[in-house]
Design an enzyme around this catalytic site. Structure first.
Site, PDB file in Angstrom:
ATOM      1  N   GLU A   1      -5.474   5.449  -8.847  1.00 46.19           N
ATOM      2  CA  GLU A   1      -6.139   6.263  -7.838  1.00 46.19           C
ATOM      3  C   GLU A   1      -5.433   7.615  -7.741  1.00 46.19           C
ATOM      4  OE1 GLU A   1      -7.785   5.518  -3.327  1.00 46.19           O
ATOM      5  OE2 GLU A   1      -5.737   4.880  -3.781  1.00 46.19           O
TER       6      GLU A   1
ATOM      7  N   CYS B   1     -10.505   7.114   0.816  1.00 46.66           N
ATOM      8  CA  CYS B   1     -10.438   5.858   0.073  1.00 46.66           C
ATOM      9  C   CYS B   1     -11.747   5.518  -0.624  1.00 46.66           C
ATOM     10  CB  CYS B   1     -10.016   4.725   1.001  1.00 46.66           C
ATOM     11  SG  CYS B   1     -11.093   4.498   2.432  1.00 46.66           S
TER      12      CYS B   1
ATOM     13  N   ASN C   1      -4.684  10.260   6.096  1.00 46.38           N
ATOM     14  CA  ASN C   1      -5.849  11.014   5.610  1.00 46.38           C
ATOM     15  C   ASN C   1      -6.984  11.096   6.626  1.00 46.38           C
ATOM     16  OD1 ASN C   1      -6.187   8.194   5.137  1.00 46.38           O
ATOM     17  ND2 ASN C   1      -7.826   8.607   3.683  1.00 46.38           N
TER      18      ASN C   1
ATOM     19  N   ASP D   1       0.898   7.255  10.638  1.00 47.03           N
ATOM     20  CA  ASP D   1       1.710   7.885   9.607  1.00 47.03           C
ATOM     21  C   ASP D   1       2.534   9.017  10.216  1.00 47.03           C
ATOM     22  OD1 ASP D   1       1.731   8.017   6.357  1.00 47.03           O
ATOM     23  OD2 ASP D   1       2.111   9.980   7.248  1.00 47.03           O
TER      24      ASP D   1
ATOM     25  N   GLU E   1      -7.104  -2.466   4.075  1.00 47.93           N
ATOM     26  CA  GLU E   1      -7.973  -1.589   3.290  1.00 47.93           C
ATOM     27  C   GLU E   1      -7.086  -0.749   2.403  1.00 47.93           C
ATOM     28  OE1 GLU E   1     -10.838   2.138   3.907  1.00 47.93           O
ATOM     29  OE2 GLU E   1     -11.561   0.312   4.877  1.00 47.93           O
TER      30      GLU E   1
END
Length: 526
Positions: free
Chosen positions: A395, A297, A167, A192, A263
């Protein structure tokens, strides 16, 4: 929601410099012969074919990183800081290329890609300026006044493994690593699989800034295979991603007695108290809920409004939501871009449909927009979302926010603390003393007063991280640097050892030592 007018810059796909992409791909150690394709979220068209690293490649990457790390750690901290300082300048100079890469790989709006450039430059400059001081030997109180001189040194961990998310491929892919190399470590990173090019471009800029070749290795492949191999070889782990995966990372690291920073997920709340500035709060809520299409996040997914101002706030907020400009554009005329892929789109659709099916009320959005691109989804506002709905407890990580009312401050705080997460929160009030009191009672690693997330995030001298299921350890500040070091105590004893002198037997020495301890307390020695 509106679609921006077409311009020469408003392209659904931007061609990246093929020569540059090929050179970046050449940085990946990959002998497996396998490949994977990176797709552009705005169009689902292929961006690049990436070689896949094998387990032997990961092992070789760590070997090369360890060889480079020993020489890098021998440099004075100010020499390492000079690399970060030059990298700061290059990030700003090369921002247009960085923005293109970020947008191509993530599909986010350009202004949200620019947030990553700002964050990366800010962190690079911070550790370049403050890092040498943080790493300087620290004098501590010795065992015996005058006779014992004690210092604490900060030795690098070795090779840090970084597993970074899709992200924020520049910000989350690079800033933790900047602290790690400032501390004298090397890095092996697995970005990623959807966003490897941005991380490679950042490493290329670090090379241009003077970082030795081999110090920062990028390996490519699936998280279950290559990510696991990174954990198996690293001296410390930095992971950003889902809570479920974070728990597995922690278990694997713990089995090797290797430390980690995690995180993880968040279900972040924004509390708007009765005395808040409504226009400012509504404007900020749009940013807090829909930046990077909600794939952030620290974004706001639950909005709690004092009943006294609920209708006024909703009127201001919904008008701004309806005015948001969606589109696949590489210029600055869009407010929200695409979701990352079909899987994320499916999650958002499932959460919205589940909530509506259980009694939630749709106030805005709630539709996929295939006319704009394969993974576009409108910014969505729900009310009366039941607690059993998926989007209340889990989430969503998309452009969806649920609205709730409250009548007492205690209820608002209890609602903000409801659930298993504790990453970020936001409190709005014109009474700062009251807002600070509320903030102190919220179980979240960061709480922003009269901001949604940027105030705490951009305060890079302060620690950033989560409580409860939102993670372990911290990034930013002195904490974000020293976590990559092993504290080493070096004590020098002068004149006489810490033992009974020859002229005292053990009993009399105990009496003298006892009197000495009482005296040290009296004079405030500690």
């Amino acid at each position: 929601m509106s679609t921006p007018p077409a311009t020469s810059e408003a392209l659904s796909r931007r061609e990246l410099d093929c020569e540059l992409v090929d050179r970046l791909i050449g940085l990946i150690p990959a002998t497996s012969g396998r490949t994977s394709t990176v797709y552009a979220p705005m169009t689902a068209e292929p961006l690049a074919v990436m070689p896949t690293s094998g387990l032997d490649d990961v092992e070789d990457a760590f070997a090369e990183a360890r060889a480079a790390q020993s020489e890098w750690a021998a440099l004075r901290p100010r020499a390492r800081a000079a690399v970060l300082s030059d990298f700061h300048d290059l990030v700003l100079d090369e921002q247009q290329t960085l923005l293109d890469f970020i947008q191509c790989e993530t599909g986010k709006a350009r202004k949200h890609a620019f947030d990553e450039v700002l964050d990366t430059a800010l962190v690079a400059n911070y550790y370049a300026r403050r890092g040498p001081g943080f790493l300087a030997p620290q004098r501590r109180t010795g065992a015996i006044p005058v006779l014992t001189q004690t210092r604490v040194l900060h030795q690098p961990k070795g090779v840090v493994g970084i597993i970074s998310p899709w992200n924020y491929p520049l910000s989350m892919g690079v800033t933790d690593g900047l602290a790690a190399i400032m501390a004298g470590n090397a890095i092996v990173q697995k970005p990623d699989s959807q966003t490897p090019l941005t991380a490679l471009l950042a490493v290329d800029l670090l090379h241009r800034a003077g970082m030795p070749r081999g110090l920062w290795q990028i390996v490519s492949g699936s998280g279950s295979v290559i990510g696991g191999a990174v954990i198996d070889h690293a001296d410390f782990l930095c992971f950003t991603g889902s809570t479920a995966t974070g728990k597995l990372v922690a278990q694997q690291a713990a089995a090797r007695l290797v430390g980690c920073t995690l995180e993880l997920g968040g279900k972040n709340a924004m509390l708007v108290l009765a005395d808040a500035d409504i226009d400012k709060a509504a404007e900020a809520a749009v940013r807090g809920c829909f930046s990077s299409a909600g794939q952030l996040c620290v974004s706001i997914e639950r909005l709690y409004l004092d009943e006294a101002i609920r209708e006024e706030f909703l009127s201001a907020f919904l008008a701004r939501v309806e005015a948001l400009r969606l589109g696949p554009s590489f210029d600055w005329n869009t407010d929200m871009g695409s979701l990352i892929n079909a899987g994320q789109l499916a999650t958002v659709r499932e959460h919205v449909e589940d909530a509506l099916g259980k009694g939630a009320v749709l106030l805005a959005g709630g539709r996929q927009r295939p006319d704009l691109g394969p993974y576009f989804y409108e910014p969505t506002v729900l009310a009366e979302t039941p607690h059993e709905a998926l989007c209340f407890t889990e989430e969503t990580f998309g452009p969806v926010v649920s609205i709730f009312g409250f009548t007492s401050e205690d209820d608002a705080i209890a609602n903000a603390n409801d659930g298993r997460y504790g990453l970020n929160a936001s409190v709005w009030s014109t009474d700062i003393t009251r807002a600070r009191s509320v903030a102190a009672r919220i179980k979240a690693g960061t709480v922003n007063i009269n901001e949604v997330y940027a105030a705490a995030w951009a305060s890079v001298d302060a620690p950033m991280g989560g409580m409860r299921d939102s993670g372990l350890n911290r990034r930013h500040g002195v904490e974000g640097l020293l976590k990559y070091t092993e504290p080493q105590t070096v004590a020098v004893q002068r004149l006489h050892g810490i033992t009974a002198p020859a002229f005292l037997d053990d009993e009399r020495f105990a009496m003298v030592a006892t009197a000495g301890l009482r005296m040290l307390k009296l004079i405030g020695w500690s």
